[in-house]
Design an enzyme around this catalytic site. Structure first.
Site, short mmCIF file in Angstrom:
data_model
loop_
_atom_site.label_atom_id
_atom_site.label_comp_id
_atom_site.label_asym_id
_atom_site.label_seq_id
_atom_site.Cartn_x
_atom_site.Cartn_y
_atom_site.Cartn_z
N GLY A 98 -8.69 -56.26 45.24
CA GLY A 98 -7.51 -57.05 45.61
C GLY A 98 -6.37 -56.16 46.08
O GLY A 98 -6.27 -55.00 45.69
N ARG A 126 1.50 -58.86 44.71
CA ARG A 126 2.61 -59.15 43.81
C ARG A 126 3.20 -57.89 43.16
O ARG A 126 4.29 -57.92 42.60
CB ARG A 126 2.14 -60.14 42.72
CG ARG A 126 1.90 -61.55 43.27
CD ARG A 126 1.13 -62.42 42.29
NE ARG A 126 -0.32 -62.18 42.32
CZ ARG A 126 -1.21 -62.83 41.56
NH1 ARG A 126 -0.79 -63.75 40.71
NH2 ARG A 126 -2.49 -62.55 41.64
N GLY A 133 -11.26 -63.40 48.17
CA GLY A 133 -11.29 -64.05 46.87
C GLY A 133 -12.24 -63.37 45.89
O GLY A 133 -13.05 -62.53 46.27
N ARG A 163 8.23 -24.90 32.09
CA ARG A 163 7.58 -25.47 33.27
C ARG A 163 6.11 -25.07 33.34
O ARG A 163 5.66 -24.20 32.59
CB ARG A 163 8.35 -25.04 34.51
CG ARG A 163 9.72 -25.72 34.60
CD ARG A 163 10.62 -25.05 35.59
NE ARG A 163 10.00 -24.92 36.90
CZ ARG A 163 10.45 -24.10 37.85
NH1 ARG A 163 11.50 -23.34 37.64
NH2 ARG A 163 9.83 -24.05 39.01
N TYR A 181 16.51 -17.36 32.11
CA TYR A 181 15.44 -17.84 32.99
C TYR A 181 14.38 -16.76 33.08
O TYR A 181 14.67 -15.64 33.54
CB TYR A 181 15.97 -18.18 34.39
CG TYR A 181 14.83 -18.44 35.35
CD1 TYR A 181 13.94 -19.48 35.09
CD2 TYR A 181 14.58 -17.61 36.44
CE1 TYR A 181 12.84 -19.70 35.91
CE2 TYR A 181 13.48 -17.83 37.26
CZ TYR A 181 12.62 -18.87 37.00
OH TYR A 181 11.53 -19.08 37.79
N TYR A 207 12.57 -14.36 42.98
CA TYR A 207 12.40 -14.96 44.31
C TYR A 207 13.39 -14.31 45.26
O TYR A 207 14.61 -14.30 44.99
CB TYR A 207 12.66 -16.47 44.20
CG TYR A 207 12.42 -17.25 45.46
CD1 TYR A 207 11.25 -17.09 46.20
CD2 TYR A 207 13.38 -18.17 45.92
CE1 TYR A 207 11.04 -17.82 47.36
CE2 TYR A 207 13.16 -18.91 47.07
CZ TYR A 207 11.98 -18.73 47.79
OH TYR A 207 11.78 -19.45 48.94
N ALA A 235 22.94 -4.01 28.09
CA ALA A 235 23.51 -5.33 28.36
C ALA A 235 24.24 -5.32 29.69
O ALA A 235 24.90 -4.35 30.04
CB ALA A 235 24.45 -5.72 27.23
C1 UD1 Z 1 -7.88 -64.57 38.24
C2 UD1 Z 1 -8.65 -65.86 38.00
C3 UD1 Z 1 -7.87 -66.69 36.98
C4 UD1 Z 1 -7.71 -65.90 35.69
C5 UD1 Z 1 -7.07 -64.53 35.96
C6 UD1 Z 1 -7.16 -63.69 34.72
C7 UD1 Z 1 -9.77 -66.42 40.12
C8 UD1 Z 1 -9.74 -67.27 41.32
N1 UD1 Z 1 -8.77 -66.59 39.25
O1 UD1 Z 1 -6.63 -64.91 38.81
O2 UD1 Z 1 -8.55 -67.89 36.72
O3 UD1 Z 1 -6.95 -66.63 34.77
O4 UD1 Z 1 -7.76 -63.85 37.01
O5 UD1 Z 1 -6.43 -62.49 34.84
O6 UD1 Z 1 -10.67 -65.66 39.96
N2 UD1 Z 1 -10.08 -59.17 43.64
C9 UD1 Z 1 -10.96 -58.63 44.55
N3 UD1 Z 1 -11.09 -59.20 45.77
C10 UD1 Z 1 -10.42 -60.32 46.12
C11 UD1 Z 1 -9.50 -60.88 45.20
C12 UD1 Z 1 -9.37 -60.29 43.96
O7 UD1 Z 1 -11.60 -57.63 44.26
O8 UD1 Z 1 -10.61 -60.78 47.25
C13 UD1 Z 1 -9.92 -58.54 42.32
C14 UD1 Z 1 -8.53 -57.99 42.09
O9 UD1 Z 1 -8.46 -56.61 42.43
C15 UD1 Z 1 -8.32 -58.19 40.60
C16 UD1 Z 1 -9.25 -59.34 40.25
O10 UD1 Z 1 -10.14 -59.49 41.32
O11 UD1 Z 1 -8.68 -57.06 39.86
C17 UD1 Z 1 -8.50 -60.64 39.99
O12 UD1 Z 1 -7.77 -61.00 41.16
P1 UD1 Z 1 -6.31 -61.59 41.09
O13 UD1 Z 1 -5.86 -61.88 42.45
O14 UD1 Z 1 -5.47 -60.75 40.22
O15 UD1 Z 1 -6.62 -62.99 40.35
P2 UD1 Z 1 -5.62 -63.86 39.48
O16 UD1 Z 1 -4.72 -64.62 40.38
O17 UD1 Z 1 -4.99 -63.04 38.44
CA CA Z 2 -4.97 -60.90 38.00
#
Ligand code: UD1
Ligand code: CA
Length: 455
Positions: free
Chosen positions: A11, A15, A77, A332, A365, A386, A422
């Site tokens: 994903g 957000r 998705g 450091r 230093y 330096y 000194a």
């Molecule tokens: C998702 C669930 C929701 C649940 C919540 C829990 C779905 C549709 N919804 O929502 O029911 O309550 O998690 O935390 O599954 N990701 C991909 N590819 C994509 C979209 C997402 O790999 O195309 C991955 C994201 O990187 C993330 C995970 O899937 O790690 C969840 O995606 P995110 O968009 O955060 O889903 P939520 O809206 O939190």
């Molecule tokens: Ca999530």
């Protein structure tokens, strides 16, 4: 029964409002996805497939051989993401655990319990759920009047009565591997977000009379998903508390857990005491009977035992037993301190070795230096390492005594047992046992003040 796991981490994390991919954001010093992977590994899963998207190279670089990888080029998705694991899991007959990369607080026991319940119930799908006082943002678990799981509705698609449901989808599932990808292929995008929702597979199975189950977590804080920076802070707080509890139960005194920050990657020995406003980060290790803080920061640093660090910052360095650092020292990266070394107030060290028993008590230093044992470096000493183009090394032999306010113009060697006067600016080597003085002779002008006052 064999068990594979797929971690969804492709994903965009819109957000988060970040140029860094969401699952690489850190919680208690470790990327979210790394927390998830460790939990999956500790749950006893051998075959782990990670679905990566944009910036996938960075994820793969971080995790290396911990997983096999598959790519989701377009983020259509969570169901579509899982579909990308099909080529890797082709012909796999076991169960498939699916976890999201943005739920860093999951415990391995919870994952293995879910898989166990799935197997013993002979379900097609089992989902991990939690009952939350505030279910906002999560998918809701919809049950029939008989209590059977019927489907999951996303917040954005939910009717008012569904929104009132407090049982939520944690985003963790166990699936029967056989038939999984065929079921995914049947899902559609007719929902508020126009995405392939993995959650729809629950309704798909339930509609076909396949056994679908739900397992509720005991501790709802475990399933906190991170979608924005506020949730990141919440996850950080929960995990920090967990880390502190582990540390305290292993015999470390933490005076004020609310104001102490210890990464999950840190190890601390027995009877060490941590004062408030202290940060121990990265791959730091602290020995036994140390006193750390208040207001100190240790990053990727190794401390021996019986060390004190007060109001100081120590980074990327190694500190021997019995050392005494601060208050207000800045060590450091690249420093190695022997045993019983003192680095006092307003001292900065960089890439410097200090032998056993050496003292740099105040206002100095010391950089790019190799200092022997039992050396005393007087207040205000500066290594001039330096020249505007390159850094040069200062060597100081065992037992040498550097007078206060000495400038040591590197490259330079002060021999064992040598002294510097000194206020000297030392530009040439001082042989062992010699005294190097480089300053104007003093002259006194008699009656100066009386003469000055005359009209
Ligand atoms: C998702 C669930 C929701 C649940 C919540 C829990 C779905 C549709 N919804 O929502 O029911 O309550 O998690 O935390 O599954 N990701 C991909 N590819 C994509 C979209 C997402 O790999 O195309 C991955 C994201 O990187 C993330 C995970 O899937 O790690 C969840 O995606 P995110 O968009 O955060 O889903 P939520 O809206 O939190
Ligand atoms: Ca999530």
């Amino acid at each position: 029964m064999q068990l594979a796991a797929v971690v969804l981490a492709a994903g965009k994390g819109t957000r988060m409002k970040s140029t860094t991919v969401k699952v690489l954001h850190q919680v208690c010093g470790k990327a979210m996805v790394e927390h998830v992977l460790t939990a999956v590994q500790d749950a006893g899963v051998q075959k782990i497939v990670l679905v990566v998207g944009q910036q996938g190279e960075q994820v793969m670089e971080l995790l290396g051989g911990m997983a096999e990888y598959t790519r989701q080029d377009e983020q259509l998705g969570t169901a579509h993401a899982l579909m990308q694991a099909r080529p890797v899991l082709e012909g796999f007959k076991g169960d498939v655990l699916v976890v999201c990369g943005d739920t860093p607080l999951l415990r391995p026991q919870t994952l293995s319990e879910l898989c166990h319940r799935h197997r013993t119930s002979n379900n097609a799908a089992t989902v991990l759920t939690a009952i939350l006082d505030d279910p906002a943002g999560y998918g809701r678990v919809i049950r029939s009047t008989g209590g059977m799981v019927q489907k999951i509705v996303e917040q954005k698609d939910a009717a008012p009565d569904e929104l009132a449901v407090q049982e939520i989808n944690a985003g963790v599932y166990c699936f029967r591997g056989v038939g999984l990808f065929e079921a995914l292929a049947a899902l559609r995008t007719d929902n508020a977000q126009g995405e392939y929702y993995l959650t729809d597979i629950i309704g798909y199975y339930a509609d076909r009379g396949e056994p679908v189950g739900a397992v509720a977590v005991n501790d709802p804080t475990e399933i906190a998903g991170v979608n924005d920076r506020c949730q990141l802070a919440t996850a950080e707080k929960i995990l920090r508390r967990r880390v502190l509890e582990r540390v305290m139960l292993s015999g470390v005194t933490v005076l004020d857990p609310e104001n102490t920050y210890i990464d999950s990657t840190v190890e601390i020995g027995m009877d060490t005491v941590i004062y408030p406003f202290t940060f121990v980060e990265g791959k730091s290790k602290i020995g036994e009977n140390c006193i750390i803080g208040p207001s100190s920061r240790l990053l990727n640093t190794n401390l021996g035992s019986h060390v004190t660090v007060q109001n100081s910052v120590v980074m990327g360095s190694s500190v021997g037993d019995g050392c005494n650092i601060g208050p207000f020292a800045y060590v450091r990266p690249g420093c190695v301190l022997g045993r019983e070394v003192k680095v006092g107030d307003f001292v900065e060290l960089k890439k410097t070795f200090l032998g056993d028993g050496t003292k740099v008590p105040h206002l100095s230093y010391v950089g790019d230096s190799d200092v022997g044992k039992s050396v005393n470096i007087g207040a205000g000493t500066i290594t001039c390492n330096y020249d505007g183009e390159k850094k040069s090394v200062t060597r100081i032999g065992d037992g040498a005594f550097i007078g206060s306010n000495t400038n040591l113009v590197a490259p330079l060697e002060v021999g064992a047992g040598a002294f510097t006067g000194a206020g000297s600016t030392i530009t040439r080597d001082v042989p062992p046992g010699a005294l190097g003085v480089a300053r104007d002779k003093q002259k006194n002008i008699a009656d100066w003040s009386a003469r000055k006052k005359r009209p």
